[in-house]
Write a protein that holds these residues in place. Structure first.
Motif, PDB file in Angstrom:
ATOM      1  N   LEU A 175       2.024  -5.053  -3.475  1.00  8.63           N
ATOM      2  CA  LEU A 175       1.537  -4.083  -4.280  1.00  8.63           C
ATOM      3  C   LEU A 175       0.602  -3.007  -3.433  1.00  8.63           C
ATOM      4  CD1 LEU A 175       1.257  -2.794  -7.326  1.00  8.63           C
ATOM      5  CD2 LEU A 175      -0.651  -4.225  -7.460  1.00  8.63           C
ATOM      6  N   SER A 176       0.752  -1.919  -3.592  1.00 13.01           N
ATOM      7  CA  SER A 176      -0.221  -0.994  -2.939  1.00 13.01           C
ATOM      8  C   SER A 176      -0.175   0.429  -3.557  1.00 13.01           C
ATOM      9  CB  SER A 176       0.320  -0.819  -1.347  1.00 13.01           C
ATOM     10  OG  SER A 176      -0.930  -0.149  -0.579  1.00 13.01           O
ATOM     11  N   VAL A 177      -0.956   1.377  -3.011  1.00  9.71           N
ATOM     12  CA  VAL A 177      -1.195   2.594  -3.605  1.00  9.71           C
ATOM     13  C   VAL A 177      -0.113   3.653  -3.041  1.00  9.71           C
ATOM     14  CG1 VAL A 177      -3.513   2.096  -3.982  1.00  9.71           C
ATOM     15  CG2 VAL A 177      -2.746   3.252  -1.775  1.00  9.71           C
ATOM     16  N   GLY A 178       0.881   3.264  -2.517  1.00  7.57           N
ATOM     17  CA  GLY A 178       1.836   4.089  -1.785  1.00  7.57           C
ATOM     18  C   GLY A 178       2.921   3.353  -1.162  1.00  7.57           C
ATOM     19  N   ASP A 185      -5.643  -0.625   1.231  1.00  3.09           N
ATOM     20  CA  ASP A 185      -7.054  -1.242   1.859  1.00  3.09           C
ATOM     21  C   ASP A 185      -6.804  -2.167   2.860  1.00  3.09           C
ATOM     22  OD1 ASP A 185      -6.071  -3.344   0.459  1.00  3.09           O
ATOM     23  OD2 ASP A 185      -7.630  -3.385  -0.936  1.00  3.09           O
ATOM     24  N   LYS A 186      -7.893  -2.469   3.458  1.00  6.82           N
ATOM     25  CA  LYS A 186      -7.520  -3.381   4.688  1.00  6.82           C
ATOM     26  C   LYS A 186      -6.456  -4.825   4.488  1.00  6.82           C
ATOM     27  CE  LYS A 186     -10.215  -5.557   8.379  1.00  6.82           C
ATOM     28  NZ  LYS A 186      -9.336  -6.657   8.591  1.00  6.82           N
ATOM     29  N   ARG A 188      -4.421  -5.011   2.297  1.00  5.27           N
ATOM     30  CA  ARG A 188      -2.895  -4.570   2.242  1.00  5.27           C
ATOM     31  C   ARG A 188      -2.301  -4.644   3.497  1.00  5.27           C
ATOM     32  NH1 ARG A 188      -3.948  -6.117  -2.884  1.00  5.27           N
ATOM     33  NH2 ARG A 188      -6.199  -5.230  -2.556  1.00  5.27           N
ATOM     34  N   GLU A 207       4.466   0.540  -5.529  1.00  3.86           N
ATOM     35  CA  GLU A 207       3.383   0.972  -6.270  1.00  3.86           C
ATOM     36  C   GLU A 207       3.571   0.545  -7.709  1.00  3.86           C
ATOM     37  OE1 GLU A 207       2.257   5.342  -5.858  1.00  3.86           O
ATOM     38  OE2 GLU A 207       4.493   5.477  -5.249  1.00  3.86           O
ATOM     39  N   ALA A 208       2.538   0.529  -8.450  1.00  2.00           N
ATOM     40  CA  ALA A 208       2.158  -0.018  -9.836  1.00  2.00           C
ATOM     41  C   ALA A 208       3.197   0.508 -10.635  1.00  2.00           C
ATOM     42  CB  ALA A 208       0.788   0.153 -10.392  1.00  2.00           C
ATOM     43  N   ARG A 209       3.462   1.893 -10.686  1.00  2.00           N
ATOM     44  CA  ARG A 209       4.199   2.713 -11.627  1.00  2.00           C
ATOM     45  C   ARG A 209       5.823   2.012 -11.385  1.00  2.00           C
ATOM     46  NH1 ARG A 209       4.406   7.262  -8.107  1.00  2.00           N
ATOM     47  NH2 ARG A 209       2.503   8.343  -9.278  1.00  2.00           N
ATOM     48  N   THR A 221       0.124  -9.615  -4.991  1.00  2.00           N
ATOM     49  CA  THR A 221      -1.135  -8.924  -4.955  1.00  2.00           C
ATOM     50  C   THR A 221      -2.383  -9.904  -4.949  1.00  2.00           C
ATOM     51  OG1 THR A 221      -2.286  -7.144  -5.596  1.00  2.00           O
ATOM     52  CG2 THR A 221      -1.227  -8.177  -7.216  1.00  2.00           C
ATOM     53  N   SER A 225      -6.728  -7.392  -8.859  1.00  2.00           N
ATOM     54  CA  SER A 225      -5.728  -6.196  -9.004  1.00  2.00           C
ATOM     55  C   SER A 225      -4.489  -6.521  -9.765  1.00  2.00           C
ATOM     56  CB  SER A 225      -5.189  -5.415  -7.476  1.00  2.00           C
ATOM     57  OG  SER A 225      -4.574  -6.345  -6.794  1.00  2.00           O
ATOM     58  N   LEU A 229      -3.343  -4.768 -13.181  1.00  2.00           N
ATOM     59  CA  LEU A 229      -2.183  -4.476 -13.456  1.00  2.00           C
ATOM     60  C   LEU A 229      -1.569  -4.973 -14.698  1.00  2.00           C
ATOM     61  CD1 LEU A 229       0.479  -2.917 -12.291  1.00  2.00           C
ATOM     62  CD2 LEU A 229       1.131  -4.992 -11.205  1.00  2.00           C
TER      63      LEU A 229
END
Lengths: 331, 331
Positions: A175-178, A185-186, A188, A207-209, A221, A225, A229
């Protein structure tokens, strides 16, 4: 197979739990149950299979607002303490509870003990998606996680997906932001490096979506987070369905419309129904420990026990231990 | 008031952006626009108010897959580089863009400069809820945040909620995995302590599932979990609405039902419509910088510019600076 069923501390009372467990008992020939709770009251609900049922009699349980680690240590007559202690005996294979998540986590670590080579146990949620169910861990057991722990989660989640959900070569997503490498972050970035060099079927960041899309079989994750989620997915679904319901009840025209749309609305509701996925295993401890939702109904308990039976029959814990040992030898 | 409008890098092309900006121009007497993009093409869409419009002519922009900090430094003819550089001139009050979030963040920090006493700028999303809109920050600009930074976010979010959304004494919540004090990871525990002892209207921890309830006016978190929260909310809503739509199109009976339910379905869709909230301000830089969704339509650009006008008229940046200075004196 002998399973402990904690009947106390659930939102809907012990009846739903007992009913669900008795239903599961009918699904499996080799299943034996030990109910923990008010023996006299539970007995009133048991009509058949009395020879397959035992009891641990208590009325005490750990409440959600108690400090978990302290409460599990102090209250030795609580259903969870008694249950987890019994679970250490050879005859028992697993325990299921709707009670305090924190107390179950603390107790499973303090009383049931962890697997060798596992630094912390993870709460593992099986998530309904558009395709196959997806395994998400950690869903809230471990707040500050080092990258090595996330790799252990990935390994345990893969074994679970393969063994209980019949996935062939489970795809693991971080799980990450992209989706690109280097996003996040570190924690990840460091975990990405470790997973990339592992034997797992690592597919990179997700991504979460994309969670409900079902493109991953296992999503890894940290517990913070993971919990965010899960709860935001739950909250969004509840808000949308609530708004729909309110609107439908608001006019006669809308009520007729909803009647015609009944099958569609039911399909959406089913997709979001956590009761169909029963309970969440706590991976990393030496016995099967399953956490059911506090507001589980009989159906959720039944499917939770069904999953636990599959978990024990497929020897998941042994398989996790073997994978961990293999990993250690490689290192 | 003079605003820069980046027309490049949007999913739906420059037309929607220009149309939305021209609509906003009609809403405000004292507004002047400078479009950045293909001057010749944009001019074809402009019929009125030609005296209030200027151009910065370029066809270059930073793509989503470019490394943001590198691209913004290198591509000096890109719409974002040109725009942010112009924004440093006294005559301009703000900039809005649908382009690469990373490049906007990097550029706003490198070119536009941060406020004194602000260590990092935060992406601030205004969220539709069951009650008043809620401000969430950071929504993804800062991955590894120390607790002091989260307190800065809380302060900036409160000023924004008060000044732009007219909230009286905004309630600040800290995103965590449970509402009780002590829940969450180390970052949450440390931030809780700081917020508890601040002048802000801190209401304690809030859970992700309560986001849409509207009980908080400002929700504070690190950029990683903020992004997870946003994207899972978005993903869940899209999945549910998609499933509904598919079901409705699947049968004649369902189509009639949906027709009768039209108002209800529209109400749910509107509640989830991010276009009504336009764009997200980047708080912590010296000028108004707003990020609009990559797939914004004209309506989103219009409401985004409307919010920016209010932001500038209410002197939000000056107010944030004053609060920060006050805090520094107290310390």
């Amino acid at each position: 197979m002998k399973i402990l069923v904690d009947t106390l501390g659930a939102d809907k009372g012990y009846e739903e739990i007992v009913k669900g467990a008795l239903k599961a008992l009918e699904n499996h020939n080799n299943l034996y149950l030990t109910f923990i709770g008010n023996e006299e009251e539970i007995k009133k609900l048991v009509k058949n299979n009395t020879d397959k049922i035992n009891y641990i009699d208590t009325n005490e349980y750990i409440k959600n607002d108690e400090e978990p680690a302290l409460a599990i240590r102090r209250n030795k007559k609580s259903s969870l303490h008694l249950g987890l202690k019994a679970l250490n005996e050879k005859e028992y294979d697993g325990l299921i509870s709707c009670g305090s998540t924190g107390a179950l986590l603390a107790g499973a670590t303090l009383i049931t003990k962890r697997l060798q080579n596992i630094s912390r146990a993870a709460l593992t949620i099986v998530f309904p998606t558009e395709k196959n169910p997806c395994v998400l861990l950690d869903a809230g057991a471990n707040m500050d996680c080092p990258p090595e722990l996330l790799v252990q989660f990935a390994l345990m989640g893969s074994v679970y997906s393969k063994g209980v959900l019949n996935t062939n070569n489970p795809k693991v997503g971080l799980l990450s932001v992209g989706t690109e490498e280097g996003k996040g972050d570190k924690l990840r970035k460091d975990t990405y490096e470790l997973l990339k060099n592992s034997d797992l079927n690592f597919q990179g960041n997700v991504e979460a979506r994309d969670l409900l899309s079902g493109n991953s079989d296992v999503i890894i994750t940290d517990g913070f987070s993971g919990n965010v989620l899960l709860k935001s997915t739950e909250g969004t679904a509840i808000t949308i369905m609530g708004r729909l319901k309110k609107g439908i009840l608001g006019s006669f025209k809308a009520k007729i419309g909803a009647l015609l749309l009944k099958d569609v609305l039911k399909d959406v509701k089913n997709m979001l129904d956590y009761n169909e996925y029963g309970a969440a295993p706590l991976l990393g401890v030496k016995k099967a420990v399953f956490k059911a939702h506090g507001s589980s109904n009989a159906r959720a308990i039944e499917t939770g026990i069904d999953a636990m039976v599959k978990f024990v029959e497929n020897d998941i814990i042994n398989k996790i231990e073997k994978e961990l040992a293999k990993k250690e030898i490689e290192e």
